[in-house]
Design an enzyme around this catalytic site. Structure first.
Site, mmCIF file in Angstrom:
data_model
loop_
_atom_site.group_PDB
_atom_site.id
_atom_site.type_symbol
_atom_site.label_atom_id
_atom_site.label_comp_id
_atom_site.label_asym_id
_atom_site.label_seq_id
_atom_site.Cartn_x
_atom_site.Cartn_y
_atom_site.Cartn_z
ATOM 1 N N THR A 131 0.839 -1.196 0.000
ATOM 2 C CA THR A 131 0.000 0.000 0.000
ATOM 3 C C THR A 131 0.878 1.252 0.000
ATOM 4 O OG1 THR A 131 -0.148 -0.016 2.426
ATOM 5 C CG2 THR A 131 -1.905 -1.129 1.214
ATOM 6 N N ARG A 133 4.048 2.444 -2.605
ATOM 7 C CA ARG A 133 4.169 2.971 -3.964
ATOM 8 C C ARG A 133 4.423 1.805 -4.923
ATOM 9 N NH1 ARG A 133 2.003 6.511 -1.967
ATOM 10 N NH2 ARG A 133 2.492 8.745 -1.910
ATOM 11 N N ASP A 157 -2.392 -2.184 -3.651
ATOM 12 C CA ASP A 157 -3.202 -0.976 -3.766
ATOM 13 C C ASP A 157 -2.555 0.005 -4.736
ATOM 14 O OD1 ASP A 157 -5.407 0.779 -2.890
ATOM 15 O OD2 ASP A 157 -3.801 1.985 -1.996
ATOM 16 N N GLU A 162 -0.332 3.537 -12.845
ATOM 17 C CA GLU A 162 -1.737 3.492 -12.440
ATOM 18 C C GLU A 162 -2.666 4.136 -13.459
ATOM 19 O OE1 GLU A 162 -1.743 5.108 -8.489
ATOM 20 O OE2 GLU A 162 -0.483 3.487 -7.710
ATOM 21 N N HIS A 189 -5.444 2.405 -5.507
ATOM 22 C CA HIS A 189 -4.735 3.412 -4.703
ATOM 23 C C HIS A 189 -5.699 4.135 -3.758
ATOM 24 C CE1 HIS A 189 -0.878 6.065 -4.800
ATOM 25 N NE2 HIS A 189 -1.384 6.026 -3.580
ATOM 26 N N ALA A 191 -6.011 3.045 -0.308
ATOM 27 C CA ALA A 191 -5.737 2.662 1.077
ATOM 28 C C ALA A 191 -5.870 3.849 2.030
ATOM 29 C CB ALA A 191 -4.348 2.041 1.197
#
Length: 210
Positions: A131, A133, A157, A162, A189, A191
């Protein structure tokens, strides 16, 4: 947003151990498989936390209620062992960890830190939670080690890229491989992205500005 990250990380761990996403998907396909989705209890596991700042501490605090052993390694922090967590060397982390959760920043030192060589250091097959990078983990090496059962499952996550619509060629093919693996959980992303954290971040920023 440390509370949100702590909650989400524990949710990912429980989802992996208890096949929550996998069994949900199967039921949507009208498949009812109890034995194939038998879970594992968190109290029987050793959690390895890499990075013991605000996020790592938030995760440890929540995990402490489950009765599992919690280890933490932080290259730049010492003397933080407590009733909740045991500070360990990398060697002890490699030896004992069942579930590895990452809470470190992305910089030149940590970029692709979790690669094939890093993963091979662990004495047992592990589950991986990221969670932090996306580029902390080498995605190709992750896929290879899931296939050879060195990694039993992963919950991510964050990803290397992305912006999924921009993926092309090898990057797109590797992402599709990741999607096809049943014991991989992906979230976008989020979290640290709760309604409460959004408010708390704004309050902290306002106070610092004042």
């Amino acid at each position: 947003n440390m509370d949100a990250v702590g909650d989400h990380t524990v949710g990912l761990i429980l989802s992996l151990l208890n096949n929550i996403v996998k069994s949900n998907n199967q039921i949507h396909d009208l498949k009812w498989d109890r034995e194939g989705n038998r879970g594992e209890e968190l109290s029987e596991k050793t959690i390895g936390i890499v990075g013991y700042g605000n996020m790592g501490q938030s995760v440890a605090k929540r995990l402490s209620t489950f009765g599992c052993e919690i280890l933490a390694y932080d290259k730049y922090k010492t003397g933080f062992s407590s009733k909740v967590v045991k500070e360990v060397s990398l060697e002890e982390l490699y030896e004992k960890t069942d579930i590895l959760t990452l809470h470190i920043p992305l910089n030149e030192e940590t970029k692709y830190l979790v690669n094939n060589d890093y993963i091979q250091n662990f004495s047992k097959p592990i589950r991986l939670i990221n969670t932090s990078r996306g580029k902390v983990v080498n995605q190709i090496d992750l896929i290879d080690n899931i296939k050879n059962h060195k990694i039993l499952g992963a919950a991510l996550d964050v990803l290397e890229n992305e912006n999924l619509k921009t993926l092309k060629n090898d990057d797109l093919n590797n992402f599709k491989k990741l999607l096809s693996i049943e014991n991989v959980i992906l979230t976008p992303h989020i979290a640290g992205w709760s309604f409460q954290s959004y408010k708390k971040i704004s309050v902290v920023l306002g106070e610092k500005i004042l």
